[in-house]
Design a protein around this motif. Structure first.
Motif, PDB file in Angstrom:
ATOM      1  N   SER A 175       0.848  -1.199   0.000  1.00 61.20           N
ATOM      2  CA  SER A 175       0.000   0.000   0.000  1.00 61.20           C
ATOM      3  C   SER A 175       0.876   1.239   0.000  1.00 61.20           C
ATOM      4  N   ARG A 176       0.444   2.238  -0.717  1.00 63.30           N
ATOM      5  CA  ARG A 176       1.255   3.444  -0.801  1.00 63.30           C
ATOM      6  C   ARG A 176       0.650   4.547   0.047  1.00 63.30           C
ATOM      7  N   TYR A 177       1.324   4.904   1.098  1.00 61.69           N
ATOM      8  CA  TYR A 177       0.957   6.061   1.927  1.00 61.69           C
ATOM      9  C   TYR A 177       1.745   7.242   1.369  1.00 61.69           C
ATOM     10  N   VAL A 178       1.357   8.439   1.754  1.00 63.44           N
ATOM     11  CA  VAL A 178       1.953   9.599   1.064  1.00 63.44           C
ATOM     12  C   VAL A 178       3.471   9.622   1.216  1.00 63.44           C
ATOM     13  N   ASP A 179       3.956   9.270   2.387  1.00 69.00           N
ATOM     14  CA  ASP A 179       5.406   9.329   2.590  1.00 69.00           C
ATOM     15  C   ASP A 179       6.132   8.226   1.820  1.00 69.00           C
ATOM     16  N   ASP A 180       5.380   7.263   1.331  1.00 69.99           N
ATOM     17  CA  ASP A 180       6.000   6.188   0.547  1.00 69.99           C
ATOM     18  C   ASP A 180       6.191   6.601  -0.907  1.00 69.99           C
ATOM     19  N   MET A 181       5.610   7.722  -1.299  1.00 71.06           N
ATOM     20  CA  MET A 181       5.706   8.133  -2.705  1.00 71.06           C
ATOM     21  C   MET A 181       7.130   8.549  -3.027  1.00 71.06           C
ATOM     22  N   HIS A 182       7.604   8.023  -4.126  1.00 67.89           N
ATOM     23  CA  HIS A 182       8.937   8.413  -4.569  1.00 67.89           C
ATOM     24  C   HIS A 182       8.746   9.497  -5.622  1.00 67.89           C
TER      25      HIS A 182
END
Ligand SMILES: Cc1cc2nc3c(=O)[nH]c(=O)nc-3n(C[C@H](O)[C@H](O)[C@H](O)COP(=O)(O)OP(=O)(O)OC[C@H]3O[C@@H](n4cnc5c(N)ncnc54)[C@H](O)[C@@H]3O)c2cc1C
Ligand code: FES
Ligand code: FES
Lengths: 712, 159, 281
Positions: free
Chosen positions: A31-38
């Motif tokens: 799951s992609r949380y905002v801080d996981d966005m590259h």
């Protein structure tokens, strides 16, 4: 509403514990949380905040030793409208000359070197001119006042019945969503793209569009990333981060900017549950039959309006509890103070006022010499009774059955005789209710729309702005849609909420998602089913998607008058009862909630595992608020801004929780559903407090209940 | 200082600053964003990983201390079946069935603590409540997580 | 969201104790890191002023273990709470250490945090320190100039102040064997059931004619209460002992608790100690 056994057996998905649709993604770390966005090339932003609660900013100094010319620095002058648009736009995005609370944004900085940004942020010095400030309720001025009048309340107190008064307080509560607030923003052409952790994409959209004075809706695109908990804390507050990150990006020529709070910053500046003070005066016969009630319900609003008027409203509307009051005077006051604004938190005012009334009733029972359960039973709301707003209770709440079940499951009566001051064990009970959806005409103003779209690849896509924040929105909507369409749930897809791409189905708040928005999904599904007319999805949409929309319509008879505060406050009510069992350590006075039972009528239980999860989680938050969660305030600002010193329950503190449902279906909610998200917060504090009084003999009138108070 | 580690069975080197927390190296250099930040103070457990068969808060391990370490993160738990389908680890599967994950942000850390507990139950003599006490969950009240762990323990027990 | 700038913390990673001591003597303000559970929190939160740091992890072969020497227990500087909890000799003879380790942080913290780190941080709330006080532990300090040994009770000179010199490292803790038949008592009163900071913590050892009591979180440092100990040793009853305790303890209000609570609970704990360790009991 009765649903025939026949139609009941035909349900394929509703009422079943379909597994969480995004569950495997969450469990595998995909799951992609905002801080996981590259986001390549992104700058790191940071907010520079006030350290005083009231006064004026005189000067901001950028000390030597930092390459300031490499930094992006942004402040109020860079923003076309220095306002966060919500109910009103009184809150500025940056201090507008006058400091109204500590931790208020003064300016923003950004740089590509994250380490340098944080170091520089600490180095910036602000000079102030300090004002005294106002802290605490019943001082300063009122931000919002509301009044409910019902029957002859003066008469009720005039004829020699038993008059009993009390004063009750609840503390602030921090949400402690484990994912802190965060946004990433960049500009594309004349529009801004925002990805973040939040509950209400269209709230963010409105605030950003307003702050940047943009003309077109499509100039702001807000996407919700997987959100690591909200509980109300990501209802209105994220708009501020969205404006800030968008502003930094604009000053950086559109380059992406990450604005992700660290824990201490998040706790220090974000909203909390409103502290409350409730004074209750009741009149009843010596047998305990209620004649009238007078309630003054106060909440601390903090420095700006934000959502406080609505919190006050819900709190006041629930302040009498699920009882028949022939006469009532209920006054609500929300106070301006120099605290960071208090905001939405699961329950939205009702947990505060219901704590007060439920604690009051136990105290009243003691005074009357009646069993507190019996006292409640004598006054429970029944079908046809009138609430203080003149709303007639349209269904049979069956509170007696709910309470009896709670007593039975908890083995209350058998345990009761052995407990008390002798062994430091206690039992306490609370009964409560919670209105589903926005108050009064709120749902009409929201004008929510949902869409279902059959698409050429054979899927039906659910398009809503209602967000999945842990409660299971995607799963429950898929169940409702599949049921309504009569298709396999595997053919349902959930569109990631993104403004412009999904219609505005309103905010993800007020226990409205499953019941009210779900009801729209159900309608749209039935409509789409007709449109498909038996064709399979791919065939029907071969030449273009087949789309069905449903728009909110107030149920017939749901009329509300905002001026008189009379009418139908809510289209449906959920009901419940908690029993708490506590133990108090004889040496240390440490309070442990050993077990809690909860029986709830939340209408149709669409997904038992998810519903139990909602209820258990809410009960645990309520227990935390009643026991260990103590926001230590100094001049309005939280001092214990770490998870090390703001104490929420761990697995070793967890009470054993037992939950059961009683189903009375709501004709207006999805397949009969009522609100579930917030009611779990309404009961635990009073149940715990009543149990502590049972166990210790101490007359508890405030939460959190600290061992320091019990030993005193 | 170049630091070598084995992460989920793969060799990996990083030139990150030696003081950088392992958490940041996993998330930023290795792009293994399954491991989460929740507090940076060792309190919430969202950053929990297994390092040399021990449960650690990766936010508190300066990466230099992870040199030559074997690290397991949530990304390394599930397997792929021959037909390409994903087979979840029994702990993940049980969480899925029992509602152990809600918002999911505590979940990777919680699952790692759960996996470690099933491997080494002797390290938490008080049982589940102790095994998971370093992992805060704000959504579930822990009940569903306990149920999931009990189910996972059943699943792992030879029939 | 780590809010420090890592480049401001030059790192040293000694491979041997000798190298570590050279660095400690040669580099000003060099901050050792053992398990990092204290230092990294401060670093992550931006509360650690820039300084050179020295990670001791490569010294584990020399400093990692727990052993017995001449009847005493020797806890190496890199031994963790987990090591302590599961070491057979500690479990058999030093139950207060096992209990203190068990209630410190959570498993993840216990796996990294060291007892030596707990001593050095100097917090009056440190949970193993009362146990070390009660057992009369000695702390061994090394530098290029040599070695010295200090009783843990003499290690603190004030709030977060210790006798540790700038060029010294702690190599180990040495704990004499408790008297045969001694009774041990430990209790931590925290803010919640786990992952808690103490409001009051007490460790006590009661031998045939000696009593040692040590308290945490009730003063600027961990403290002994010698008058109370003497009163108990000379046969005072519980009420007298409790009254004496109040004369030698002056806790403060802080963010976690209040003076009154700390005092009242300490007195209750003393009663519990007396009951649990009473020779006849
Ligand atoms: C989430 C959490 C929970 C905690 N709970 C508790 C608790 O319940 N009770 C409690 O008492 N503490 C607790 N702590 C504090 C901490 O874990 C302990 O103090 C721990 O023992 C520190 O050891 P360390 O090896 O990790 O220390 P480090 O962080 O590595 O070092 C701590 C200090 O000791 C110095 N130092 C370390 N080794 C040496 C040496 N050999 N020679 C000289 N100086 C040295 C360091 O320079 C530093 O000043 C907690 C911490 C966290 C993060
Ligand atoms: S982020 Fe590491 S424990 Fe919270
Ligand atoms: S599932 Fe949300 S914090 Fe645990």
């Amino acid at each position: 509403m009765t649903i025939s056994a026949d139609s009941e057996t035909k349900l394929r998905y509703v009422g079943r514990s379909v597994t969480r649709r995004e569950g495997a993604d969450k469990l595998t770390g995909r799951s992609r949380y905002v801080d996981d966005m590259h986001v390549p090339g992104a700058l790191t932003g940071r907010t520079i905040r006030t350290s005083i609660p009231a006064g004026r900013v005189r000067n901001v100094r950028f000390p030597d030793g930092f390459p300031w010319d490499e930094f992006i620095v942004a402040g109020p002058d860079d923003l076309p409208a220095n306002e966060v648009a919500l109910i009103t736009a009184d809150q500025p995005a940056f201090v507008d000359g006058i400091v109204r609370h500590a931790q208020e944004a003064v300016l923003l900085i950004a740089h590509e070197d994250a380490g340098l940004v944080h170091e520089a942020a600490r180095a910036i010095e602000i000079e102030y001119e300090r004002d005294a400030g106002v802290f605490g309720m019943e001082q300063g001025h009122v931000l919002k006042q509301l009044a409910i009048r019902h029957g002859d309340f003066e008469g009720a107190f005039a004829n020699g019945d038993v008059i009993f008064e009390g004063e009750y307080r609840t503390g602030a509560q921090e949400h402690v969503y484990i994912e802190t607030n965060g946004f990433i923003a960049w500009w594309e052409g004349d529009g801004v793209v925002l990805h973040g952790s939040h509950q209400c994409p269209y709230y963010v959209h409105k605030a950003v569009k307003h702050a940047f004075a943009l003309d077109r809706d499509d100039q702001v695109r807000v996407t919700q990333e997987t959100t690591g908990g909200g509980f109300g804390g990501k209802e209105e507050f994220p708009s501020l981060l969205a404006i800030h990150s968008a502003l930094l990006s604009r000053k950086a020529g559109g380059r992406p900017v990450r604005l992700i709070y660290d824990r201490a910053e998040d706790m220090a500046c974000s909203t909390k549950r409103h502290p409350s003070l409730t004074r209750i005066r009741t009149a009843c016969t010596p047998e305990g039959v209620f004649k009238g009630v007078e309630i003054d319900f106060h909440i601390d609003g903090g420095a700006y309006v934000t959502l406080s008027p609505v919190v006050l409203s819900r709190g006041l509307l629930h302040s009498g509890g699920p009882y028949l009051w022939p006469a009532a005077r209920m006054d609500g006051y929300c106070w301006f103070t120099n605290s960071p604004p208090y905001g939405a938190f699961r329950g939205f005012g009702a947990p505060q006022s219901e704590f007060a009334i439920e604690r009051h009733l136990d105290r009243l029972a003691a005074k009357l010499g009646i069993c507190p359960i019996e006292l409640r039973k004598r006054n429970f709301l029944r079908k046809g009774d009138m609430l203080p707003t003149s709303q007639i209770v349209g269904e049979e709440p069956e509170l007696e059955r709910i309470v009896e079940r709670a007593l039975e499951l908890s083995d209350y009566r058998a345990k009761q005789s052995g407990y008390g001051e002798g062994n430091g064990r206690g039992l306490g009970l609370s009964v409560f209710y919670h209105g589903t959806g926005f108050t009064g005409s709120g749902e009409v103003y929201l004008d929510s729309v949902v869409a279902l779209e059959a698409q050429a690849d054979g899927f039906v896509e659910i398009q809503v702005s209602s967000t999945e924040i842990g409660q299971g929105t995607e799963t429950v909507f898929a169940q409702i849609a599949a049921e309504g369409l009569g298709i396999d749930i595997e053919s349902i897809r959930f569109r990631k909420p993104e403004t412009g791409a999904v219609p505005d189905s309103g905010p993800t708040v007020a226990s409205r998602t499953c019941s009210i928005v779900g009801g729209l999904v159900e309608r749209a599904a039935r409509q789409l089913r007709e449109q498909l007319a038996g064709r399979d999805i791919a065939t029907a949409s071969a030449t273009g998607p087949v789309r069905a929309e449903a728009r909110y319509q107030a149920p017939p008879g749901l009329v509300w008058n905002d001026d008189t505060y009379q009418g139908c406050a809510y289209g449906a009510y959920s009901w419940g009862c908690n029993v708490a069992e506590v133990s108090i350590d004889p040496v240390t006075a440490e309070l442990r909630v050993e077990s809690m039972w909860g029986i709830y009528d939340i209408g149709r239980v669409i997904n038992p595992v998810l519903a139990i999860g909602q209820v258990e989680g809410g009960m645990a938050q309520g227990i935390g608020w009643a026991t260990c969660e103590d926001v230590v305030l100094k001049e309005g600002a939280m001092q214990n801004t770490r998870v090390t010193n703001y104490i929420i329950p761990t697995s070793a503190d967890a009470a054993e929780l037992f939950v059961e449902f009683v189903e009375h279906h709501n004709p207006c909610g999805a397949f009969g559903a009522k609100g579930v998200g917030e009611i779990p917060l309404d009961g635990p504090p009073a149940a715990v407090a009543n149990a502590v009084t049972f166990a210790t003999g101490k007359d508890i009138a405030a939460i959190p209940i600290r061992p320091e108070d019990l030993l005193a | 200082m170049t630091i070598r580690m084995t992460i989920n069975g793969r060799d990996c080197t990083t030139d990150a600053n030696p003081m950088t927390p392992l958490l940041d190296v996993l998330r930023e250099s290795c792009r293994l964003t399954g491991t989460k930040y929740g507090c940076g103070e060792g309190e919430c457990g969202a950053c929990t990983v297994i390092m040399n068969d021990e449960l650690v808060m990766s936010c508190l391990v300066p990466v230099m201390q992870a040199e030559v370490a074997t690290i397991e993160t949530v990304e390394g738990l599930a397997r792929m079946a021959d037909d390409g389908a994903e087979i979840l680890h029994p702990v993940q599967q049980a969480f899925l069935e029992c509602g152990g994950a809600q918002c999911g942000i505590c979940t990777p850390g919680m699952v790692m603590a759960g996996v470690h507990h099933l491997r080494h139950p002797e390290l938490a003599p008080d049982g589940l409540a102790e095994a998971l006490e370093g992992n805060l969950c704000r959504c579930t009240g822990y009940s569903a997580i306990f149920r999931a762990m009990e189910r996972a323990a059943e699943a792992g027990r030879p029939a | 969201m780590i809010v420090s700038n890592a480049v401001r913390y030059p790192t040293y990673v000694p491979a041997t104790v000798a190298e570590a001591l050279e660095q400690k003597a040669g580099v000003a303000n060099l901050l050792p890191i053992a398990g990092g559970t204290e230092v990294m929190v401060m670093f992550n939160e931006g509360l650690l002023a820039p300084c050179p740091v020295q990670s001791l992890h490569r010294l584990a072969p020399e400093w990692g273990g727990i052993r017995e020497a001449e009847g005493s227990l020797v806890i190496g500087a890199l031994a963790t709470y987990t090591d302590v909890r599961h070491h057979p000799v500690v479990r058999e003879r030093y139950p207060l250490l096992v209990e203190a380790a068990r209630v410190t942080g959570a498993l993840q913290i216990q796996n990294r945090g060291t007892l030596v780190g707990n001593i050095v941080n100097g917090s009056p709330a440190a949970d193993t320190v009362p146990a070390l006080f009660a057992y009369g532990a000695q702390v061994r300090l090394l530098s290029t100039r040599g070695e010295r040994t200090v009783a843990v009770t003499d290690f603190y000179t004030g709030y977060r102040k210790t006798v540790l010199r700038a060029d010294e490292l702690i190599s180990e803790i040495v704990i004499p064997p408790p008297a045969d038949g001694a009774r041990h008592y430990y209790r931590k009163v925290g803010t919640r059931a786990a992952q808690a900071i103490s409001k009051v913590v007490v460790a006590g050892v009661r031998g045939r004619d000696s009593v040692r009591l040590a308290w945490g979180s009730v003063g600027p440092t961990t403290l002994r209460t010698p008058k109370t100990e003497a009163a108990i040793a000379s046969g005072a009853d519980a009420d007298e002992a409790v009254a004496t305790l109040a004369t030698e303890m002056s806790p403060l209000d802080d963010i976690r608790s209040t003076r009154d609570y700390r005092l009242a609970v300490s007195q209750n704990l003393l009663r519990e100690f007396l009951k649990r360790t009473s020779p006849g009991g």
